[in-house]
Design an enzyme around this catalytic site. Structure first.
Site, mmCIF file in Angstrom:
data_model
loop_
_atom_site.group_PDB
_atom_site.id
_atom_site.type_symbol
_atom_site.label_atom_id
_atom_site.label_comp_id
_atom_site.label_asym_id
_atom_site.label_seq_id
_atom_site.Cartn_x
_atom_site.Cartn_y
_atom_site.Cartn_z
ATOM 1 N N ALA A 156 11.704 49.338 67.035
ATOM 2 C CA ALA A 156 11.293 48.770 68.321
ATOM 3 C C ALA A 156 12.256 47.658 68.706
ATOM 4 O O ALA A 156 12.684 46.881 67.854
ATOM 5 C CB ALA A 156 9.874 48.217 68.224
ATOM 6 N N LYS A 157 12.599 47.601 69.972
ATOM 7 C CA LYS A 157 13.463 46.510 70.442
ATOM 8 C C LYS A 157 12.526 45.446 70.998
ATOM 9 O O LYS A 157 12.307 45.349 72.214
ATOM 10 C CB LYS A 157 14.428 47.054 71.505
ATOM 11 C CG LYS A 157 15.640 46.172 71.733
ATOM 12 C CD LYS A 157 16.702 46.903 72.523
ATOM 13 C CE LYS A 157 17.784 45.969 72.997
ATOM 14 N NZ LYS A 157 18.555 45.323 71.928
#
Ligand code: PPE
Length: 311
Positions: A156-157
Site C-alpha cells: 500500500a502506498k
C-alpha cells in the site's frame, strides 16, 4: 517547491492557497491516507500522463487495503488529472493524488470519518538533482529496515508508512549520502526510500521480488517489460547486501526519481563508478517511453486534450 494555480479538491478546482484542511483531520494524526505520484511529460501529441490508469488503480487498491472507499470513480479521477493539467497550463508536471480520512472523528476507529480526495499538480524537476540523473548517486544502506507485512502493508502506498522512508532519508542524508537503501526484515535488499532497485551482474538484471517488502512500482513494471523486450535477462529474486557491492551496475526507478543510476554504495564504487551500458540502454528506452517516442509503449501515454487550456 514550485506552485501551480489550481488544486482539485473533492470534485472542484480551487485556488492553490485555498486547498486547506482542518487541524483535526484524521490523517494528520494517524497517517490514515493513501497517495500516488504520477508524472506527465511533453510528447508530440501534447502533454501525456505516464501510465495514469495504473497509478489510479493502485490508489484505489491502497485505499481498499485501509478500508477506505474512494467517493469518486477511477474515470472521474482520471478526468480530474486532465482538467488540472489543462487548466493549470502545465506542459509537464508531477501529480499527487491523496485520499485521506478527514475531520469529524477522533480515535483509532476511522470508519466513520469522511474520506476526502485531492489532486495537486506542479512542476517537479529531477528528484535527486540533475547531476544524479547523469552521473548517478552515492547511496548508503540505512540501519532502518523496510516495513514488513508483519505490521504494515508494503504494497500500500499509505501516508503513515512513509515515516519509515523519512527516517532512512534523514539518516543517510545526515551521513552525507544522496539516497538510502533499505533492507527487508530478513536482511535482503528491499528498495530505496522512494524508489525500486535493480542490480546488474554479469549481464543479468536482478530486482527484489514482491515478497521483499517493496512497493510494486509502476516504473519497476515498465523496466521489467522494457528489459525483456530488449532481449535482456531480468530475474526477480532476493538480493544479498554484498551483491550491492559486487554489482557491475545498480539503478533505481520511481516516478519522482525516474531512472537514476547509483554510482557508489557504502563507499564502494559500483562497477566503474559511472552508469554502465545496461543502465544507459534501458534508461534510453525508458526515457523514450516516458516522452511517447517509442511506438511500442505508446499505450502508456495518456494524452491530455488541452483545447480547454485557459492560459
Ligand atoms: N518504493 C517507494 C517506497 C516509493 O515511494 C516509490 C515511489 C517507488 C518505490 C516507486 O514506485 P513508482 O513511482 O510506482 O515507480 N515514490 C513516490 C513518492 C516520492 C516522494 O518523495 O514523495 C514517487 O516517486 O512519486
Amino acid at each position: 517547491m514550485e506552485q501551480a494555480d489550481l488544486i482539485w479538491m473533492n470534485g472542484e478546482l480551487v485556488p492553490w492557497e485555498d486547498a486547506k484542511v482542518h487541524v483535526l483531520t484524521h490523517a494528520l494524526h494517524y497517517g490514515t491516507g493513501v497517495f500516488e505520484g504520477i508524472r506527465a511529460y511533453e510528447t508530440a501529441a501534447g502533454p501525456a500522463i505516464f501510465r495514469n490508469e495504473e497509478h489510479i488503480d493502485r490508489l484505489f487498491k491502497s485505499a481498499d487495503l485501509y478500508y477506505m472507499s474512494v467517493p469518486f470513480t477511477r474515470e472521474e479521477l482520471r478526468q480530474a488529472t486532465h482538467d488540472l493539467i489543462a487548466q493549470n497550463g502545465l506542459p509537464s508536471c508531477y501529480l499527487r493524488p491523496l485520499v485521506f480520512r478527514g475531520a469529524g472523528v477522533m480515535g483509532l476507529n476511522p470508519l466513520e470519518a469522511p474520506v476526502d480526495v485531492i489532486i495537486a499538480a506542479w512542476p517537479w524537476g529531477a528528484y535527486l538533482g540533475d547531476a544524479a540523473k547523469v552521473n548517478g548517486v552515492r547511496a548508503k544502506v540505512s540501519s532502518w529496515r523496510r516495513i514488513s507485512g508483519d505490521s504494515l502493508i508494503p504494497h500500500a502506498k499509505a501516508s503513515g508508512q512513509y515515516l519509515n522512508s523519512v527516517l532512512a532519508k534523514i539518516e543517510t542524508h545526515r551521513a552525507g549520502y544522496e539516497e538510502g537503501i533499505l533492507l527487508d526484515s530478513q536482511g535482503f535488499v528491499s528498495e530505496g526510500t522512494g524508489e525500486n532497485l535493480f542490480v546488474v551482474r554479469d549481464g543479468v538484471i536482478y530486482t527484489p521480488p514482491q515478497t521483499a517488502g517493496i512497493l510494486d512500482g509502476i516504473n519497476r513494471r515498465s523496466i521489467i517489460q522494457i528489459a525483456r523486450d530488449e532481449g535482456l535477462e531480468l530475474v526477480e529474486r532476493n538480493i544479498a547486501r554484498a551483491e550491492l557491492y559486487l554489482a557491475d551496475e545498480v539503478f533505481m526507478t520511481g516516478t519522482a526519481a525516474e531512472l537514476t543510476p547509483v554510482r557508489e554504495i557504502d563507499d564502494h564504487a559500483v562497477g566503474g563508478g559511472e552508469p554502465g551500458p545496461i543502465t544507459r540502454r534501458v534508461g534510453q528506452v525508458f526515457d523514450d517511453a516516458l516522452h511517447g517516442r517509442d511506438a511500442r509503449y505508446r499505450s502508456w501515454n495518456d494524452v491530455v486534450p488541452v483545447a480547454a487550456k485557459s492560459a
